[in-house]
Design a protein around this motif. Structure first.
Motif, mmCIF file in Angstrom:
data_model
loop_
_atom_site.group_PDB
_atom_site.id
_atom_site.type_symbol
_atom_site.label_atom_id
_atom_site.label_comp_id
_atom_site.label_asym_id
_atom_site.label_seq_id
_atom_site.Cartn_x
_atom_site.Cartn_y
_atom_site.Cartn_z
ATOM 1 N N VAL A 779 -8.054 -30.807 -14.859
ATOM 2 C CA VAL A 779 -7.912 -31.778 -15.941
ATOM 3 C C VAL A 779 -9.237 -32.490 -16.154
ATOM 4 O O VAL A 779 -10.108 -32.530 -15.280
ATOM 5 C CB VAL A 779 -6.812 -32.818 -15.616
ATOM 6 C CG1 VAL A 779 -5.443 -32.196 -15.664
ATOM 7 C CG2 VAL A 779 -7.078 -33.475 -14.259
ATOM 8 N N GLN A 780 -9.384 -33.067 -17.372
ATOM 9 C CA GLN A 780 -10.517 -33.924 -17.687
ATOM 10 C C GLN A 780 -10.082 -34.904 -18.767
ATOM 11 O O GLN A 780 -9.130 -34.644 -19.514
ATOM 12 C CB GLN A 780 -11.734 -33.110 -18.158
ATOM 13 C CG GLN A 780 -11.590 -32.523 -19.549
ATOM 14 C CD GLN A 780 -12.839 -31.781 -19.998
ATOM 15 O OE1 GLN A 780 -13.110 -30.698 -19.490
ATOM 16 N NE2 GLN A 780 -13.567 -32.353 -20.938
ATOM 17 N N GLY A 781 -10.742 -36.036 -18.845
ATOM 18 C CA GLY A 781 -10.407 -37.028 -19.844
ATOM 19 C C GLY A 781 -10.888 -38.405 -19.432
ATOM 20 O O GLY A 781 -11.393 -38.622 -18.325
ATOM 21 N N TYR A 782 -10.747 -39.380 -20.347
ATOM 22 C CA TYR A 782 -11.241 -40.721 -20.105
ATOM 23 C C TYR A 782 -10.529 -41.395 -18.926
ATOM 24 O O TYR A 782 -11.101 -42.258 -18.241
ATOM 25 C CB TYR A 782 -11.061 -41.576 -21.347
ATOM 26 C CG TYR A 782 -12.106 -41.314 -22.422
ATOM 27 C CD1 TYR A 782 -13.089 -40.359 -22.227
ATOM 28 C CD2 TYR A 782 -12.108 -42.050 -23.598
ATOM 29 C CE1 TYR A 782 -14.038 -40.113 -23.195
ATOM 30 C CE2 TYR A 782 -13.053 -41.822 -24.577
ATOM 31 C CZ TYR A 782 -14.025 -40.842 -24.365
ATOM 32 O OH TYR A 782 -14.965 -40.608 -25.313
ATOM 33 N N LEU A 783 -9.275 -41.006 -18.667
ATOM 34 C CA LEU A 783 -8.555 -41.591 -17.529
ATOM 35 C C LEU A 783 -9.249 -41.256 -16.221
ATOM 36 O O LEU A 783 -9.283 -42.071 -15.290
ATOM 37 C CB LEU A 783 -7.113 -41.085 -17.521
ATOM 38 C CG LEU A 783 -6.249 -41.541 -16.338
ATOM 39 C CD1 LEU A 783 -6.023 -43.057 -16.383
ATOM 40 C CD2 LEU A 783 -4.927 -40.797 -16.322
ATOM 41 N N LEU A 784 -9.826 -40.072 -16.142
ATOM 42 C CA LEU A 784 -10.409 -39.576 -14.895
ATOM 43 C C LEU A 784 -11.894 -39.870 -14.792
ATOM 44 O O LEU A 784 -12.461 -39.861 -13.694
ATOM 45 C CB LEU A 784 -10.186 -38.063 -14.789
ATOM 46 C CG LEU A 784 -8.752 -37.602 -15.094
ATOM 47 C CD1 LEU A 784 -8.665 -36.093 -15.056
ATOM 48 C CD2 LEU A 784 -7.788 -38.203 -14.076
ATOM 49 N N GLY A 785 -12.524 -40.084 -15.912
ATOM 50 C CA GLY A 785 -13.960 -40.359 -15.866
ATOM 51 C C GLY A 785 -14.570 -40.248 -17.240
ATOM 52 O O GLY A 785 -14.420 -39.211 -17.895
ATOM 53 N N ARG A 786 -15.243 -41.306 -17.668
ATOM 54 C CA ARG A 786 -15.894 -41.268 -18.960
ATOM 55 C C ARG A 786 -17.236 -40.534 -18.848
ATOM 56 O O ARG A 786 -17.830 -40.483 -17.765
ATOM 57 C CB ARG A 786 -16.106 -42.678 -19.487
ATOM 58 C CG ARG A 786 -14.810 -43.351 -19.929
ATOM 59 C CD ARG A 786 -15.058 -44.729 -20.504
ATOM 60 N NE ARG A 786 -13.835 -45.268 -21.073
ATOM 61 C CZ ARG A 786 -13.427 -45.061 -22.323
ATOM 62 N NH1 ARG A 786 -14.163 -44.320 -23.133
ATOM 63 N NH2 ARG A 786 -12.296 -45.587 -22.753
ATOM 64 N N PRO A 787 -17.694 -39.967 -19.963
ATOM 65 C CA PRO A 787 -18.998 -39.275 -19.905
ATOM 66 C C PRO A 787 -20.101 -40.218 -19.443
ATOM 67 O O PRO A 787 -20.170 -41.384 -19.862
ATOM 68 C CB PRO A 787 -19.215 -38.833 -21.361
ATOM 69 C CG PRO A 787 -17.844 -38.761 -21.954
ATOM 70 C CD PRO A 787 -17.068 -39.856 -21.297
ATOM 71 N N ALA A 788 -20.958 -39.720 -18.548
ATOM 72 C CA ALA A 788 -22.064 -40.507 -18.013
ATOM 73 C C ALA A 788 -23.278 -39.605 -17.855
ATOM 74 O O ALA A 788 -23.177 -38.376 -17.879
ATOM 75 C CB ALA A 788 -21.671 -41.118 -16.681
ATOM 76 N N ARG A 789 -24.429 -40.258 -17.696
ATOM 77 C CA ARG A 789 -25.657 -39.483 -17.535
ATOM 78 C C ARG A 789 -25.647 -38.722 -16.218
ATOM 79 O O ARG A 789 -24.890 -39.046 -15.292
ATOM 80 C CB ARG A 789 -26.872 -40.409 -17.584
ATOM 81 C CG ARG A 789 -27.204 -40.920 -18.982
ATOM 82 C CD ARG A 789 -28.427 -41.827 -18.932
ATOM 83 N NE ARG A 789 -28.821 -42.297 -20.250
ATOM 84 C CZ ARG A 789 -29.697 -41.681 -21.050
ATOM 85 N NH1 ARG A 789 -30.256 -40.555 -20.659
ATOM 86 N NH2 ARG A 789 -29.998 -42.200 -22.218
ATOM 87 N N SER A 790 -26.509 -37.742 -16.132
ATOM 88 C CA SER A 790 -26.565 -36.885 -14.950
ATOM 89 C C SER A 790 -26.890 -37.708 -13.706
ATOM 90 O O SER A 790 -27.752 -38.584 -13.712
ATOM 91 C CB SER A 790 -27.650 -35.819 -15.141
ATOM 92 O OG SER A 790 -27.764 -35.023 -13.988
ATOM 93 N N GLY A 791 -26.150 -37.457 -12.618
ATOM 94 C CA GLY A 791 -26.422 -38.088 -11.332
ATOM 95 C C GLY A 791 -25.620 -39.329 -11.083
ATOM 96 O O GLY A 791 -25.566 -39.806 -9.944
#
Length: 817
Positions: A779-791
């Motif tokens: 799964v993927q989505g905002y609940l699990l983690g919002r997009p962020a820069r590398s690292g």
């Protein structure tokens, strides 16, 4: 009394008689060949050849007479009076010089002219004969029988008339004429001799001073030989020259008839000659044109102009174009040129200035006019649909606007763009797309009035000029009619396609008074219609122009955003729902504009695709993602989306291989996500590219499964490793049973085919619990983690994991589905 005819055998020298007959035949044969020249030479030279013919024939007759007289040996001393003998020869020469031109100068002999010529010959030869007999001096008296004299003249003249009625331009005719002339001379001579009687008188003494017979024989032989030699030489020389001229003339005539232009020569408007090309052009034989006025071919006004000033259309500097009407009534466009080819002609006594002979070239312009019309048509029409192109549209629009301004009426310009046309090109190729455009053109023609104009601007873009627009509602009615006509399904080789169109409308004079401004504003309104959902029309509004200007400015900024460092990547994590481990991150492109701030991908990604910038942006994203992923402490996969434009690049596989080699990222850690739309159209090429990527070890994911052209055949043929459930289905969990059923079907399909499944767009704990309870692997989505820069996910000392609290699935969640 001595009867001359009765003593032919005894008193005549037979060899001299045969010589006389031979001289007669030779003279007649040479005369016939000389007479032939009378019809072939120019009119000014006919007098010369008439004199030559008279000399040959007259002297030949005179020689025949006196050789025959010399053959007569009666035993009496005979001499001849010089004066009367000379006059007799002159009579024969003048008679022949008058008779021959009378018959042969006009071409084919006529009976009346032949009879007149024979009469002149008969009288002149008869006069020569009896004058020559009267010139004899001997001891006695010479008496003539009137009946014999008359009969001899009639016989000679009649046979001469038969001879002159022959065709001297033919060899057989000349030979027959020569024989008849010889027989006429011999008949006249011997019939006249038969009626001649000599009465000897012993008391009469021969007067002195006469011509001696031997001297006369020598003189006669010399004269005949000289005249025959000159006559034959003239004939041979003229024949040779005439043959050369004839061959030259035939060669020139073949050359003239082989030209593409019709040629005629006229003097003062009277046609002297034409070539076969002109005869074929006007539909008449050449013989029917020679001798007629040039108005038989050319219009009266042009003919008068050529008579007055032949150089007015000369040397190609002022070629005149006109319509030539043929004998059958067909009108042919031609071009004429005229040139003076003869200014002065030489006469006998003085140089006389005549009307000039002029050559006129008539060139058939039918093919050139047809080619020019075709070129004009192609220059103003679209080659595929036959509709007017942009140039002709502008010209007609100018006319409509000028008329509308004069009459105070309205007008409108509508810009059209087909919706979903790219799908047809992808499935059927460009050939199928061209056939659909042809059908679109026919429907547009059927939807318009005769006073309206529809044009193809290029690609799938069209424009309509509507004249006599009373109200804006009339423009809206036309737009609705066009949208309805183009929305009817299209059948291409058994495949049915449904496309549509969006329409932008600009009104005259409110939205502009020039064609460029109205087209610009209609195109702006079209852009608004496409953004508002397609299949609709929009009128131009001033605010639209401002938004379009902003869009153009954004496009310019987008072209330099990478060089300025404004572009960067963020990553959205993907977790395994069972082990809670981070299994991958999806690379997402972001743009921070110096003035606008953060620009949403939904704004600039479609703009990049339309502007053709998606290919360099896609390569930058792929290379940057590989570089950053290579430095992650956790060796998870990085997912990169592949755009349709990138997928169509012929060097795609080589480019990806080069990027992996430069960045050092193992191929197994790269996941390429493609949409179902890439697989239709050129299926074999898509299969080849995906197999090549699979062979490199790259992980392949089918994105947005179930929203496009889903087909189990794709999963069977293409080497995918993963299916991604579109977030639209995930958002429906807990609200509609259809979304839950689709998700369960995709999960079951993935398990049966051995494919991993990722559900994207998870934003609530309820959605996560329902997906985990149904066995969704990732799964993927905002609940699990919002997009962020590398690292940023690896900032903590431990590996990012899915929180335990999010994995607790309530039984009532499962049941509520």
């Amino acid at each position: 009394m001595i009867e001359i005819l009765g003593c032919l055998t005894y008193e005549h020298n037979l060899p001299l008689l045969f010589l006389a007959v031979g001289v007669c035949c030779m003279a007649c044969f040479v005369s016939a060949n000389v007479v032939r020249r009378l019809r072939l030479v120019a009119r000014g030279h006919r007098v010369i050849w008439a004199i030559v013919a008279g000399l040959v024939y007259g002297c030949g007759v005179w020689a025949t007479h006196f050789i025959a007289m010399l053959a007569f040996q009666p035993g009496l001393p005979i001499s001849y009076a010089p004066g009367l003998t000379a006059v007799s020869a002159l009579v024969a020469v003048l008679g022949a010089a008058l008779a021959f031109p009378l018959v042969q100068a006009s071409g084919k002999p006529r009976r009346g002219r032949a009879l007149a010529g024979g009469t002149v010959l008969g009288l002149s030869v008869g006069a020569m004969h009896f004058m020559g007999m009267s010139a004899m001096r001997l001891p006695g008296t010479v008496e003539f029988s009137p009946p014999h004299a008359v009969l001899s003249v009639l016989a000679g003249g009649g046979l001469a008339a038969l001879a002159l009625a022959r065709r001297f331009d033919r060899r057989r005719g000349r030979l027959a004429a020569a024989c008849l002339l010889a027989v006429s001379i011999l008949c006249l001579h011997f019939l006249g001799m038969a009626g001649t009687t000599i009465l000897p008188d012993g008391n009469v003494e021969v007067a002195g001073g006469g011509l001696d017979g031997h001297l006369l024989a020598i003189t006669t032989a010399a004269v005949v030989a000289a005249i025959a030699t000159v006559g034959l030489s003239s004939v041979v020389l003229e024949e040779k020259l005439w043959g050369e001229r004839t061959r030259d003339a035939a060669r020139l005539r073949r050359l003239a008839s082989g030209t593409f232009e019709g040629l005629l020569i006229h003097r003062g408007g009277t046609i002297l000659d034409v070539n076969e090309t002109l005869a074929r052009l006007v539909g008449l034989p050449a013989a029917a044109l020679v001798g007629h006025d040039i108005t038989r071919i050319l219009p009266a006004g042009v003919a008068s102009r050529l008579r007055a000033d032949p150089e007015a259309v000369a040397n190609g500097t002022a070629a005149l174009e006109l319509e030539l009407v043929t004998e059958g009534g067909r009108s042919i466009p031609v071009e004429i040129l005229s040139r003076v080819i003869e200014e002065v002609k030489t006469g006998w006594r003085r140089r006389a200035r005549l009307q000039p002979a002029c050559a006129v070239a008539i060139r058939d312009l039918t093919e050139r006019k047809r080619a020019e019309a075709q070129i004009r048509y192609l220059a103003h029409h679209d080659g595929l649909t036959g509709l007017p192109n942009r140039a002709l549209l502008a010209d007609r629009a100018h006319q409509v606007l000028e008329l509308a301004a004069r009459e105070g009426r309205g007008a409108a310009i509508l810009c059209l763009d087909l919706d979903r046309f790219k799908t047809v090109n992808d499935v059927m190729g460009h050939e199928g797309g061209d056939r659909l455009l042809a059908q679109v053109a026919e429907r547009l023609r059927a939807s318009l009035r005769a006073s309206d104009t529809v044009a193809r601007l290029g690609g799938d873009e069209f424009a309509i000029i509507k004249a006599d627009l009373d109200t804006p509602e009339a423009g809206a009615a036309l737009a609705n009619r066009v949208i309805a006509a183009l929305s009817v399904p299209y059948d291409l080789d058994g495949q049915v396609f449904e496309i549509g169109t969006s329409v932008g409308i600009a009104l005259f004079p409110g939205d502009g008074r020039t064609v460029p401004r109205l087209l610009h504003n209609a195109d702006t309104a079209l852009y608004r219609a496409k953004r508002d959902g397609r299949g609709v029309y929009r009128f131009f509004e001033p605010a639209m122009d401002q938004r379009l200007l902003e869009r153009r400015a954004m496009e310019r900024d987008l072209r330099v955003a990478v060089e300025r460092g404004e572009m960067f990547l963020v990553y959205q994590p993907q977790f395994d729902t069972m082990t809670r481990e981070l299994v991958g991150q999806e690379a997402l492109l972001r743009w921070t504009h110096p003035a606008r701030g953060v620009v949403p991908p939904s704004d600039f990604v479609p703009l990049a695709e339309e502007a053709g910038l998606i290919i360099p942006l896609g390569r930058w994203v792929l290379e940057t993602a590989c570089i950053e992923a290579a430095g992650w402490p956790v060796p998870c996969r990085v997912a990169v989306n592949l755009s349709p434009a990138q997928f169509r690049q012929p060097d795609l596989v080589a480019a990806i291989s080069g990027i992996l080699e430069r960045t050092g990222l193992p191929p197994q850690r790269l996941k390429m996500e493609v949409t179902e739309g890439l697989l239709i159209g050129d299926t074999e090429r898509a299969l080849t590219v995906l197999r090549a990527l699979k062979a490199m070890g790259i992980f392949l994911s089918l994105d947005d499964f179930g929203t496009g052209y889903s087909s189990l055949g794709y999963l069977r043929r293409f080497p995918f490793d993963e299916l991604k459930i579109d977030q639209s289905f995930v958002r429906g969990l807990g609200r509609d049973v259809e979304s839950a059923a689709i998700i369960e079907a995709v999960l079951a399909l993935g398990r049966s085919l051995g494919l991993s499944v990722v559900a994207e767009g998870v934003e609530t704990e309820e959605q996560l619990g329902m997906l985990r309870s149904r066995g969704c692997p990732q799964v993927q989505g905002y609940l699990l983690g919002r997009p962020a820069r590398s690292g940023e996910f690896f900032a903590a000392a431990v590996t990012p994991r899915l929180p335990e609290t999010l994995l607790a699935a309530s039984p009532h969640m499962h049941g509520s589905a």
